[in-house]
Design a protein around this motif. Structure first.
Motif, PDB file in Angstrom:
ATOM      1  N   GLN A  75      -5.655  -1.870  -4.853  1.00 33.20           N
ATOM      2  CA  GLN A  75      -5.705  -1.095  -3.364  1.00 33.20           C
ATOM      3  C   GLN A  75      -4.132  -0.777  -2.500  1.00 33.20           C
ATOM      4  O   GLN A  75      -4.170  -0.176  -1.758  1.00 33.20           O
ATOM      5  CB  GLN A  75      -6.620  -2.437  -2.658  1.00 33.20           C
ATOM      6  N   ASN A  76      -2.697  -2.194  -2.432  1.00 33.16           N
ATOM      7  CA  ASN A  76      -2.230  -1.364  -2.235  1.00 33.16           C
ATOM      8  C   ASN A  76      -0.945  -0.007  -3.215  1.00 33.16           C
ATOM      9  O   ASN A  76      -0.812   0.180  -2.458  1.00 33.16           O
ATOM     10  CB  ASN A  76      -1.400  -2.659  -2.144  1.00 33.16           C
ATOM     11  N   ALA A  77      -1.800  -0.062  -3.896  1.00 37.83           N
ATOM     12  CA  ALA A  77      -0.916   0.815  -5.199  1.00 37.83           C
ATOM     13  C   ALA A  77      -1.541   1.822  -4.857  1.00 37.83           C
ATOM     14  O   ALA A  77      -0.451   3.343  -4.218  1.00 37.83           O
ATOM     15  CB  ALA A  77      -0.634   0.927  -6.270  1.00 37.83           C
ATOM     16  N   GLY A  78      -2.835   2.012  -4.872  1.00 41.93           N
ATOM     17  CA  GLY A  78      -3.680   2.952  -3.891  1.00 41.93           C
ATOM     18  C   GLY A  78      -3.690   4.362  -3.043  1.00 41.93           C
ATOM     19  O   GLY A  78      -3.462   4.941  -3.133  1.00 41.93           O
ATOM     20  N   TYR A  79      -3.222   3.094  -1.885  1.00 39.16           N
ATOM     21  CA  TYR A  79      -2.965   3.566  -0.935  1.00 39.16           C
ATOM     22  C   TYR A  79      -1.509   4.068  -0.404  1.00 39.16           C
ATOM     23  O   TYR A  79      -1.170   4.986  -0.017  1.00 39.16           O
ATOM     24  CB  TYR A  79      -2.837   2.053   0.234  1.00 39.16           C
ATOM     25  N   LEU A  80      -0.360   3.660  -0.770  1.00 39.83           N
ATOM     26  CA  LEU A  80       0.428   4.024  -1.513  1.00 39.83           C
ATOM     27  C   LEU A  80       1.232   5.329  -1.781  1.00 39.83           C
ATOM     28  O   LEU A  80       1.004   6.511  -1.728  1.00 39.83           O
ATOM     29  CB  LEU A  80       1.735   3.413  -1.936  1.00 39.83           C
ATOM     30  N   LEU A  81       0.026   5.181  -2.867  1.00 36.57           N
ATOM     31  CA  LEU A  81       0.170   6.868  -3.452  1.00 36.57           C
ATOM     32  C   LEU A  81      -1.257   8.044  -2.689  1.00 36.57           C
ATOM     33  O   LEU A  81      -1.066   8.916  -2.455  1.00 36.57           O
ATOM     34  CB  LEU A  81      -1.000   7.064  -4.560  1.00 36.57           C
ATOM     35  N   TYR A  82      -1.792   7.169  -2.264  1.00 38.26           N
ATOM     36  CA  TYR A  82      -3.362   8.333  -1.133  1.00 38.26           C
ATOM     37  C   TYR A  82      -2.389   8.054   0.048  1.00 38.26           C
ATOM     38  O   TYR A  82      -2.341   9.889   0.029  1.00 38.26           O
ATOM     39  CB  TYR A  82      -4.030   7.072  -0.791  1.00 38.26           C
ATOM     40  N   GLN A  83      -1.540   7.753   0.252  1.00 36.12           N
ATOM     41  CA  GLN A  83      -0.777   8.096   1.562  1.00 36.12           C
ATOM     42  C   GLN A  83       0.031   9.823   0.914  1.00 36.12           C
ATOM     43  O   GLN A  83       0.721  10.986   1.856  1.00 36.12           O
ATOM     44  CB  GLN A  83       0.426   7.725   2.621  1.00 36.12           C
ATOM     45  N   GLU A  84       0.879   9.431  -0.176  1.00 39.24           N
ATOM     46  CA  GLU A  84       1.512  10.696  -0.497  1.00 39.24           C
ATOM     47  C   GLU A  84       1.036  12.210  -0.673  1.00 39.24           C
ATOM     48  O   GLU A  84       1.262  13.026  -0.250  1.00 39.24           O
ATOM     49  CB  GLU A  84       2.907  10.319  -1.851  1.00 39.24           C
ATOM     50  N   LEU A  85      -0.139  11.436  -1.587  1.00 40.41           N
ATOM     51  CA  LEU A  85      -1.263  12.754  -2.291  1.00 40.41           C
ATOM     52  C   LEU A  85      -1.755  13.625  -1.101  1.00 40.41           C
ATOM     53  O   LEU A  85      -1.848  14.595  -1.015  1.00 40.41           O
ATOM     54  CB  LEU A  85      -2.004  12.198  -3.090  1.00 40.41           C
ATOM     55  N   ARG A  86      -2.384  13.040   0.535  1.00 39.17           N
ATOM     56  CA  ARG A  86      -3.154  13.370   1.642  1.00 39.17           C
ATOM     57  C   ARG A  86      -1.533  14.430   2.111  1.00 39.17           C
ATOM     58  O   ARG A  86      -2.233  15.018   2.250  1.00 39.17           O
ATOM     59  CB  ARG A  86      -2.740  12.422   2.040  1.00 39.17           C
TER      60      ARG A  86
END
Length: 212
Positions: A34-45
């Motif tokens: 979840q932490n990895a996904g959140y960090l990636l999502y912030q960048e991709l968004r």
């Protein structure tokens, strides 16, 4: 598992290579994923390609308490077993400083109950190779954290662990392990950095983390 990784990263336009890299550092642990996904999502968004080193630092910062708690919840014997797994993995990686841990397989075979408990808690994983059980960390960052813990330990702490060492191995083996740890203290700069421990993530991002 692959299905857990896929479910938690569902809908994120990332390449299979990056997904594999995330599994290497989190390996199915929901909190880490979840932490990895959140960090990636912030960048991709924000339509940004994640910077590998920034991602590594941010991920470690977000999850360091998890690794600390995991370590502190282990008893003394479990901590020594984790240290031995880390030292086995590090064997031969200290630049030109070579060492060999002999007899560790026998120790592991005698402590299968404790190792199974660590596996059940998602800290390590077991594989069979040529009919022999081998152990590694479920998360490469947990392995890095244990190595850093060894590096930052002191002679006094090492001596405090002597009793546990001797419950696991011969006096000669215990002295060998302690000598290897002292070697790490003297060659801290030669221990692979965090960026090498998350190599798949580092490699995947420059090659195109985002699916077109």
């Amino acid at each position: 598992t692959d299905s857990e990784v896929a479910a938690l990263l569902l809908g994120m336009p990332i390449t299979p290579a990056l997904r594999d890299g995330i599994r290497e550092i989190a390996d199915g642990n929901p909190a880490l994923l979840q932490n990895a996904g959140y960090l990636l999502y912030q960048e991709l968004r924000a339509n940004r390609v994640p910077d590998p080193k920034t991602f590594a630092r941010d991920f470690l910062s977000a999850t360091e308490q998890f690794f600390q708690a995991t370590w502190e919840l282990c008893n003394d014997l479990e901590k020594i077993l984790l240290m031995l797994i880390a030292l086995c993995s590090l064997e031969g990686r200290l630049s030109d400083k070579r060492y060999a841990l002999k007899g560790i397989d026998t120790i592991f075979s005698q402590k299968e109950i404790e190792l199974n408990a660590l596996e059940t808690r998602g800290i390590i994983k077991r594989e069979e190779q040529a009919g022999k059980a081998t152990y590694s960390f479920a998360s490469s960052l947990m392995e890095w954290w244990v190595v850093k813990n060894i590096q930052n330990s002191t002679e006094a702490e090492l001596q405090e662990r002597q009793k546990v060492f001797l419950n696991l191995m011969s006096h000669k083996q215990a002295e060998k392990v302690k000598d290897i740890i002292r070697l790490m203290w003297k060659n801290k700069d030669e221990v692979p950095s965090i960026f090498e421990w998350i190599g798949k993530v580092i490699a995947a991002i420059p090659k195109g983390a985002i699916k077109s």
